[in-house]
Design a protein around this motif. Structure first.
Motif, mmCIF file in Angstrom:
data_model
loop_
_atom_site.group_PDB
_atom_site.id
_atom_site.type_symbol
_atom_site.label_atom_id
_atom_site.label_comp_id
_atom_site.label_asym_id
_atom_site.label_seq_id
_atom_site.Cartn_x
_atom_site.Cartn_y
_atom_site.Cartn_z
ATOM 1 N N ALA A 1 0.831 -1.202 0.000
ATOM 2 C CA ALA A 1 0.000 0.000 0.000
ATOM 3 C C ALA A 1 0.869 1.256 0.000
ATOM 4 O O ALA A 1 0.585 2.227 -0.704
ATOM 5 C CB ALA A 1 -0.930 -0.019 1.212
ATOM 6 N N ALA A 2 1.960 1.222 0.783
ATOM 7 C CA ALA A 2 2.846 2.402 0.862
ATOM 8 C C ALA A 2 3.504 2.659 -0.488
ATOM 9 O O ALA A 2 3.565 3.801 -0.966
ATOM 10 C CB ALA A 2 3.899 2.190 1.945
ATOM 11 N N LEU B 1 -10.723 7.239 10.880
ATOM 12 C CA LEU B 1 -10.421 5.823 10.692
ATOM 13 C C LEU B 1 -9.184 5.408 11.486
ATOM 14 O O LEU B 1 -9.161 4.393 12.178
ATOM 15 C CB LEU B 1 -10.193 5.583 9.198
ATOM 16 C CG LEU B 1 -10.263 4.171 8.684
ATOM 17 C CD1 LEU B 1 -11.620 3.583 9.006
ATOM 18 C CD2 LEU B 1 -10.041 4.186 7.179
ATOM 19 N N LEU B 2 -8.148 6.248 11.404
ATOM 20 C CA LEU B 2 -6.904 5.957 12.104
ATOM 21 C C LEU B 2 -7.135 5.946 13.612
ATOM 22 O O LEU B 2 -6.693 5.030 14.320
ATOM 23 C CB LEU B 2 -5.844 6.998 11.731
ATOM 24 C CG LEU B 2 -4.403 6.627 12.079
ATOM 25 C CD1 LEU B 2 -3.985 5.378 11.323
ATOM 26 C CD2 LEU B 2 -3.459 7.780 11.746
ATOM 27 N N ALA B 3 -7.863 6.952 14.095
ATOM 28 C CA ALA B 3 -8.148 7.033 15.527
ATOM 29 C C ALA B 3 -8.927 5.803 15.971
ATOM 30 O O ALA B 3 -8.628 5.195 17.008
ATOM 31 C CB ALA B 3 -8.941 8.309 15.827
ATOM 32 N N LEU C 1 -2.113 -0.096 15.248
ATOM 33 C CA LEU C 1 -1.646 0.928 14.316
ATOM 34 C C LEU C 1 -1.483 0.374 12.903
ATOM 35 O O LEU C 1 -1.843 1.029 11.919
ATOM 36 C CB LEU C 1 -0.310 1.503 14.808
ATOM 37 C CG LEU C 1 0.293 2.600 13.928
ATOM 38 C CD1 LEU C 1 -0.611 3.825 13.897
ATOM 39 C CD2 LEU C 1 1.685 2.977 14.413
ATOM 40 N N ALA C 2 -0.985 -0.864 12.778
ATOM 41 C CA ALA C 2 -0.694 -1.420 11.452
ATOM 42 C C ALA C 2 -1.973 -1.535 10.620
ATOM 43 O O ALA C 2 -2.008 -1.131 9.448
ATOM 44 C CB ALA C 2 -0.026 -2.785 11.598
ATOM 45 N N THR C 3 -3.048 -2.080 11.239
ATOM 46 C CA THR C 3 -4.317 -2.216 10.522
ATOM 47 C C THR C 3 -4.841 -0.848 10.089
ATOM 48 O O THR C 3 -5.297 -0.659 8.957
ATOM 49 C CB THR C 3 -5.365 -2.893 11.425
ATOM 50 O OG1 THR C 3 -4.743 -3.946 12.136
ATOM 51 C CG2 THR C 3 -6.507 -3.437 10.602
ATOM 52 N N GLY C 4 -4.758 0.098 11.016
ATOM 53 C CA GLY C 4 -5.245 1.444 10.733
ATOM 54 C C GLY C 4 -4.458 2.091 9.614
ATOM 55 O O GLY C 4 -5.038 2.675 8.687
ATOM 56 N N ALA C 5 -3.128 1.958 9.682
ATOM 57 C CA ALA C 5 -2.284 2.577 8.655
ATOM 58 C C ALA C 5 -2.596 1.977 7.288
ATOM 59 O O ALA C 5 -2.679 2.688 6.282
ATOM 60 C CB ALA C 5 -0.815 2.375 9.000
ATOM 61 N N ARG D 1 -4.535 2.660 1.929
ATOM 62 C CA ARG D 1 -5.294 2.089 0.831
ATOM 63 C C ARG D 1 -6.304 3.102 0.299
ATOM 64 O O ARG D 1 -6.395 3.353 -0.902
ATOM 65 C CB ARG D 1 -6.027 0.861 1.379
ATOM 66 C CG ARG D 1 -6.294 -0.189 0.377
ATOM 67 C CD ARG D 1 -6.430 -1.534 1.023
ATOM 68 N NE ARG D 1 -7.428 -1.582 2.076
ATOM 69 C CZ ARG D 1 -7.692 -2.685 2.782
ATOM 70 N NH1 ARG D 1 -7.026 -3.791 2.528
ATOM 71 N NH2 ARG D 1 -8.599 -2.677 3.723
ATOM 72 N N LEU D 2 -7.035 3.694 1.242
ATOM 73 C CA LEU D 2 -8.062 4.661 0.862
ATOM 74 C C LEU D 2 -7.466 5.875 0.171
ATOM 75 O O LEU D 2 -7.916 6.302 -0.898
ATOM 76 C CB LEU D 2 -8.756 5.131 2.145
ATOM 77 C CG LEU D 2 -10.147 4.597 2.311
ATOM 78 C CD1 LEU D 2 -10.627 4.799 3.721
ATOM 79 C CD2 LEU D 2 -11.032 5.350 1.361
#
Lengths: 188, 212
Positions: free
Chosen positions: B42-43, B78-80, B88-92, B97-98
């Motif tokens: 994704a990055a 979403l991140l919060a 953090l990994a799932t959120g990032a 992606r979005l």
């Protein structure tokens, strides 16, 4: 499809676009503005019926996709189809179709109550049933979270369904566009 | 009320790429990002898209940021949410992606002309000839919609003025019935005028089940 049907479909795509110009009401907690555009979804189904209503919203989405800023807030282009609330957009043609289907079903006895029912089912339930799971899958949040998040919109959507029902009954009396199959020539 | 498309005319390499290819790439990207839920993927995708936006589409940094602005509240929320509920990994991953998809789609929009995109839509719908649809009518419908938008807005303003002149301060939604009746009649007249000019002359293709 006759040119007249095509013109009606294009007209309601335009009506949805114009409703997007009305100033949106923003609720502080949710990052989606409450707009009059879902009123357009209900109106398209209520006035044009299932097939033409659904196609009108598909056409509207096509106009958004080719880069016209006709979504509320002047948004448009392909990026709205990849955003987290895109499920609501995808649900609009289906919502309009269902509103139209129910309106046709109730057509002979259509009054405020039946029209309201049609608009609540097609214009609120169907849209939530598609938009909420989409956000949840797409943004990786559990269903309950995106479910509670959308309840802020419920009062506004209720008012819109009522307005759509009033208009549906008024337009049916003044300029009915929906024709029931029995009255249509058999070869259509 | 004029309508300006979100196309941004610049001499970028992506402007010369056919719209169909860009749309196919966009579709491929969205499949990839969801099929391979890995942070490095994704990055990298985001870095590539930003590079394409700046170099390929010749967008300015400000324009790139403006594309993400409508969704930044979503991204932050979403991140919060993921920091509190998961990690953090799932959120990032979700946020990256979005952001990537929103930006990539915006790049396609900024580099493709309206006429090109309409042509792609007609091409995509060409198989519908089998069920009796004329894809060429899509262009006509889009053109009619773009013409009807200022017309509907103008009629709405006129009815409001007429109601105000009679001293009637009615709620806004009571405008809808007279407005819709007026514009429905207008659409009917437009259709008759189009038919008189031969808009309906090409017979629709026969659906496959009626072919012999």
């Amino acid at each position: 499809m006759k040119t007249r049907d095509l013109a009606y479909i294009a007209l309601f795509a335009a009506v949805v676009a114009v409703l997007g110009v009305l100033p949106p009401i923003t609720v502080a907690v949710v990052p989606v503005p409450i707009t009059a555009q879902t009123l357009g979804v209900m109106l398209a189904g209520s006035v044009l019926g299932a097939r033409r209503g659904g196609l009108a919203l598909l056409l509207f989405l096509a106009v958004v996709a080719i880069g016209m800023p006709v979504l509320s807030g002047g948004r448009g282009g392909l990026s709205v189809f990849t955003g987290p609330a895109a499920g609501y957009l995808y649900s609009w043609p289906i919502g309009a179709f269902v509103v139209g289907l129910l309106t046709q079903l109730f057509w002979r006895r259509l009054n405020l109550g039946w029209a309201f029912l049609a608009n609540v089912v097609g214009g609120i339930l169907v849209i939530y049933a598609i938009g909420i799971p989409f956000t949840s899958l797409y943004a990786d949040v559990p269903l309950w979270a995106s479910f509670t998040g959308s309840f802020v919109f419920l009062p506004g959507d209720g008012v819109k369904a009522l307005i759509a029902a009033l208009v549906a009954v008024g337009v049916r009396r003044a300029y009915p566009v929906i024709e029931l199959p029995a009255r249509q020539p058999a070869h259509r | 009320m004029t309508l300006l498309a979100l196309y941004s005319p610049r001499p970028g390499a992506l402007h010369r790429t056919p719209a169909g290819w860009k749309l196919a790439a966009l579709a491929g990207l969205s499949v990839l990002l969801f099929a391979v839920p890995e942070l490095p993927v994704a990055a990298t995708a985001l870095a590539v898209v930003v590079l394409l936006a700046l170099a390929g589409a010749r967008l300015t940094a400000r324009q790139v940021l403006a594309q993400v602005r409508p969704v930044w509240l979503w991204l932050a929320g979403l991140l919060a949410f993921h920091l509190v509920v998961t990690d953090l990994a799932t959120g990032a991953l979700a946020v990256l992606r979005l952001a990537t998809l929103v930006l990539a789609a915006a790049v396609v929009t900024a580099t493709s002309r309206v006429a090109e995109l309409v042509a792609v839509i007609e091409w995509l719908l060409a198989p519908l000839r089998l069920v009796g649809v004329r894809p060429g009518r899509i262009g006509l419908a889009i053109a009619m919609t773009l013409r009807f938008i200022p017309l509907v807005a103008e009629r709405a303003g006129r009815i409001r003025e007429a109601q105000a002149a009679r001293g009637a301060t009615r709620p806004l939604f009571l405008l809808l019935v007279p407005l819709l009746v007026q514009v429905l009649q207008l659409a009917h007249t437009t259709a008759e005028a189009l038919d008189a000019r031969g808009a309906d002359d090409e017979a629709p293709p026969r659906p496959f089940w009626r072919r012999s």
